[in-house]
Design a protein around this motif. Structure first.
Motif, PDB file in Angstrom:
ATOM      1  N   UNK A 117      -8.873   9.679  18.711  1.00  0.00           N
ATOM      2  CA  UNK A 117      -7.826  10.329  17.906  1.00  0.00           C
ATOM      3  C   UNK A 117      -8.270  10.485  16.456  1.00  0.00           C
ATOM      4  N   UNK A 118      -8.230   9.366  15.747  1.00  0.00           N
ATOM      5  CA  UNK A 118      -8.694   9.410  14.358  1.00  0.00           C
ATOM      6  C   UNK A 118     -10.191   9.117  14.308  1.00  0.00           C
ATOM      7  N   UNK A 119     -10.841   9.634  13.281  1.00  0.00           N
ATOM      8  CA  UNK A 119     -12.252   9.311  13.080  1.00  0.00           C
ATOM      9  C   UNK A 119     -12.371   7.879  12.583  1.00  0.00           C
ATOM     10  N   UNK A 120     -13.548   7.341  12.754  1.00  0.00           N
ATOM     11  CA  UNK A 120     -13.833   6.036  12.174  1.00  0.00           C
ATOM     12  C   UNK A 120     -13.481   6.008  10.698  1.00  0.00           C
ATOM     13  N   UNK A 121     -13.925   7.017  10.009  1.00  0.00           N
ATOM     14  CA  UNK A 121     -13.680   7.102   8.569  1.00  0.00           C
ATOM     15  C   UNK A 121     -12.206   6.914   8.252  1.00  0.00           C
ATOM     16  N   UNK A 122     -11.387   7.623   9.005  1.00  0.00           N
ATOM     17  CA  UNK A 122      -9.950   7.594   8.751  1.00  0.00           C
ATOM     18  C   UNK A 122      -9.367   6.216   9.046  1.00  0.00           C
ATOM     19  N   UNK A 136      -9.221  13.195   7.536  1.00  0.00           N
ATOM     20  CA  UNK A 136      -9.527  13.929   8.765  1.00  0.00           C
ATOM     21  C   UNK A 136      -8.980  15.345   8.772  1.00  0.00           C
ATOM     22  N   UNK A 137      -7.995  15.611   7.937  1.00  0.00           N
ATOM     23  CA  UNK A 137      -7.296  16.885   8.045  1.00  0.00           C
ATOM     24  C   UNK A 137      -6.283  16.830   9.177  1.00  0.00           C
ATOM     25  N   UNK A 138      -5.507  17.879   9.298  1.00  0.00           N
ATOM     26  CA  UNK A 138      -4.381  17.846  10.240  1.00  0.00           C
ATOM     27  C   UNK A 138      -4.732  18.428  11.601  1.00  0.00           C
ATOM     28  N   UNK A 139      -5.878  19.079  11.699  1.00  0.00           N
ATOM     29  CA  UNK A 139      -6.123  19.903  12.889  1.00  0.00           C
ATOM     30  C   UNK A 139      -6.083  19.104  14.190  1.00  0.00           C
ATOM     31  N   UNK A 140      -6.473  17.822  14.118  1.00  0.00           N
ATOM     32  CA  UNK A 140      -6.446  17.033  15.347  1.00  0.00           C
ATOM     33  C   UNK A 140      -5.045  16.922  15.913  1.00  0.00           C
ATOM     34  N   UNK A 141      -4.063  16.926  15.037  1.00  0.00           N
ATOM     35  CA  UNK A 141      -2.686  16.823  15.489  1.00  0.00           C
ATOM     36  C   UNK A 141      -2.102  18.177  15.871  1.00  0.00           C
ATOM     37  N   UNK A 142      -2.677  19.229  15.329  1.00  0.00           N
ATOM     38  CA  UNK A 142      -2.179  20.562  15.665  1.00  0.00           C
ATOM     39  C   UNK A 142      -2.699  21.035  17.005  1.00  0.00           C
ATOM     40  N   UNK A 143      -3.907  20.567  17.323  1.00  0.00           N
ATOM     41  CA  UNK A 143      -4.572  21.138  18.486  1.00  0.00           C
ATOM     42  C   UNK A 143      -3.991  20.626  19.792  1.00  0.00           C
ATOM     43  N   UNK A 144      -4.181  21.427  20.791  1.00  0.00           N
ATOM     44  CA  UNK A 144      -3.729  21.086  22.139  1.00  0.00           C
ATOM     45  C   UNK A 144      -4.600  19.978  22.701  1.00  0.00           C
ATOM     46  N   UNK A 167       0.991   5.388  -5.717  1.00  0.00           N
ATOM     47  CA  UNK A 167       0.169   5.296  -4.515  1.00  0.00           C
ATOM     48  C   UNK A 167       0.930   4.684  -3.352  1.00  0.00           C
ATOM     49  N   UNK A 168       1.798   3.731  -3.679  1.00  0.00           N
ATOM     50  CA  UNK A 168       2.512   3.038  -2.611  1.00  0.00           C
ATOM     51  C   UNK A 168       3.605   3.879  -1.976  1.00  0.00           C
ATOM     52  N   UNK A 169       3.939   4.993  -2.608  1.00  0.00           N
ATOM     53  CA  UNK A 169       4.933   5.888  -2.021  1.00  0.00           C
ATOM     54  C   UNK A 169       4.308   6.917  -1.085  1.00  0.00           C
ATOM     55  N   UNK A 170       2.993   6.883  -0.986  1.00  0.00           N
ATOM     56  CA  UNK A 170       2.326   7.787  -0.042  1.00  0.00           C
ATOM     57  C   UNK A 170       2.487   7.270   1.379  1.00  0.00           C
ATOM     58  N   UNK A 171       2.063   8.079   2.340  1.00  0.00           N
ATOM     59  CA  UNK A 171       2.222   7.695   3.742  1.00  0.00           C
ATOM     60  C   UNK A 171       0.872   7.698   4.466  1.00  0.00           C
ATOM     61  N   UNK A 172       0.884   7.107   5.637  1.00  0.00           N
ATOM     62  CA  UNK A 172      -0.290   7.161   6.516  1.00  0.00           C
ATOM     63  C   UNK A 172      -0.729   8.609   6.724  1.00  0.00           C
ATOM     64  N   UNK A 173       0.256   9.447   6.873  1.00  0.00           N
ATOM     65  CA  UNK A 173      -0.036  10.867   7.098  1.00  0.00           C
ATOM     66  C   UNK A 173      -0.848  11.466   5.950  1.00  0.00           C
ATOM     67  N   UNK A 174      -0.517  11.070   4.738  1.00  0.00           N
ATOM     68  CA  UNK A 174      -1.280  11.549   3.578  1.00  0.00           C
ATOM     69  C   UNK A 174      -2.739  11.138   3.686  1.00  0.00           C
ATOM     70  N   UNK A 175      -2.941   9.921   4.147  1.00  0.00           N
ATOM     71  CA  UNK A 175      -4.316   9.440   4.300  1.00  0.00           C
ATOM     72  C   UNK A 175      -5.045  10.261   5.362  1.00  0.00           C
ATOM     73  N   UNK A 188     -13.137   9.177  -2.158  1.00  0.00           N
ATOM     74  CA  UNK A 188     -12.378  10.337  -1.709  1.00  0.00           C
ATOM     75  C   UNK A 188     -10.872  10.102  -1.851  1.00  0.00           C
ATOM     76  N   UNK A 189     -10.439   8.913  -1.489  1.00  0.00           N
ATOM     77  CA  UNK A 189      -9.020   8.587  -1.617  1.00  0.00           C
ATOM     78  C   UNK A 189      -8.606   8.582  -3.084  1.00  0.00           C
TER      79      UNK A 189
END
Ligand code: FES
Ligand code: FES
Lengths: 149, 149
Positions: A1-6, A84-92, A71-79, A48-49
Motif C-alpha cells: 500500500x504505502x511505500x517504505x518511505x511513507x 507518496x502522492x494520492x494516486x495509490x488511493x485513487x487507482x483501482x 504541524x500537529x494539526x496536520x493529518x496522516x493523509x497530509x504525510x 522533504x517533510x
DNA sequence: CACAAAAAAGACAAAACGATCTTTTTTATT
DNA sequence: AATAAAAAAGATCGTTTTGTCTTTTTTGTG
C-alpha cells in the motif's frame, strides 16, 4: 500500500509528536535509532517533510526536528500526499486507470468501502488527536526492544 | 497494494474465466490486447500461472490459454500467493515487522478489520463464483473502448 | 515430412525504489 | 574568531520491478 518511505515518514512524525516540542528538538540520529530505520534515508524524508511544513527544524548545535502547534494539526493523509502522492488511493485495486462506482471492477464492491473509510479516517484525524489515542490505547510505533519470537 | 504483475494476472485469469474453456483457447496476443497490458510481460505471467496450475495451456497451432474445471475452483487469493506472495497482507500498515493485535500500531485498529474482511473474501470466493457475480453486476476488467475523460 | 502457430524459456534493458555518502550551510558555544 | 553540531543538498549506488527481445520447444495441418 504505502511505500517504505511513507511508512518511515509517518512513524517519524508520530515519534516527534510524542517526544518533541518547540523546546525539545530531536536529531535524525536519535529518531532513526528509536524507529530502527536507515538513518540517511530518514534524513532525506525529514527534509522533504520540513520543506512541506509538516515538520519544523532548526540547524546548528542543539538543533533538530520537532513539531510545532501547526504541524500537529496536520493529518496522516497530509504525510501520505507529501511522500507518496494520492494516486495509490485513487487507482483501482486491479489496475484500471480510474476506480469509480461508474465502471467498477469485479472487486470494487469489496474493496471500495474499505478504501473510503480509511481515507476519511486518515484525512480527518489530526496528528495531535492520534497521539491522544496512542497514549490511551498504548499502541506502538516501533518494535525496538520488543522480544518477538 | 498488489504489484502490477499481480493485477495483470488477476485480470487475465478473469478474462480467461469469462471467455475460454477446454475447447476455446486464447493466445497471449489477444488477451494482452483486450486487457491493454504489455504483451511479453503478460506472457511471462501466464507461464508462471500455468506452472502453478492456475491456468491451463496447450502449445502449437490452435493452442493457447484457458481455464479448466479445476482452474475455475481457485481463488483470487491463490493468484496473489502465486505472483506476489502473502507477505504484503501479513505486514503492518506502518511497516512494523508483524501486524498483530498483540502489539498494534496506531492505525492497526482502523486498518486491520478491513484487511481481514478482504482477505477472507479473496480466499473464499472461487473464480467461477466471481464470474457469476461479474455477469450479474456487469463489472468490468478492462477499460478498453471506454471513453473516459 | 515440412511448415507455421503457439507457448516455454531465458537473456537483457530501463525505470522506480531504497539506501548511502560526501559536501555545504547554518548556528550555538567557547 | 574558531569550533563543532546539526540540518540541507545532492551525487551516487544497488536492488527490485517492470518490461522487451530472441531463441527453443511443441504440435496441429497440408
Ligand atoms: S474499480 Fe477496481 S477497485 Fe474500484
Ligand atoms: S500492527 Fe500496524 S497494521 Fe496491524
Amino acid at each position: 500500500m504505502l511505500s517504505n518511505a511513507c511508512k518511515y515518514a509517518i512513524r517519524a512524525i508520530l515519534y516527534l509528536a510524542i517526544h518533541s516540542d518547540e523546546t525539545t528538538k530531536i536529531g535524525v540520529k536519535k529518531i532513526a535509532e528509536e524507529l530502527e530505520t536507515p538513518q540517511p534515508f530518514l534524513a532525506k524524508l525529514l527534509r522533504q517533510l520540513t520543506s512541506n511544513k509538516l515538520v519544523s527544524s532548526t540547524k546548528g548545535p542543539g538543533g533538530g526536528f520537532f513539531l510545532d502547534k501547526n504541524n500537529k494539526e496536520k493529518s496522516i493523509w497530509d504525510v501520505i500526499c507529501c511522500i507518496d502522492g494520492t494516486h495509490k488511493f485513487d487507482k483501482c485495486f486491479l489496475g484500471l486507470s480510474k476506480c469509480s462506482d461508474k465502471n467498477p471492477c469485479p472487486v470494487h464492491s469489496t474493496v471500495s468501502p474499505f478504501k473510503k473509510k480509511i481515507l476519511n479516517e486518515f484525512r480527518d484525524k489530526t496528528i495531535s488527536k492520534l497521539v491522544e489515542e496512542i497514549e490511551v490505547e498504548g499502541t506502538v510505533i516501533s518494535l525496538k526492544g520488543f522480544d518477538l519470537k
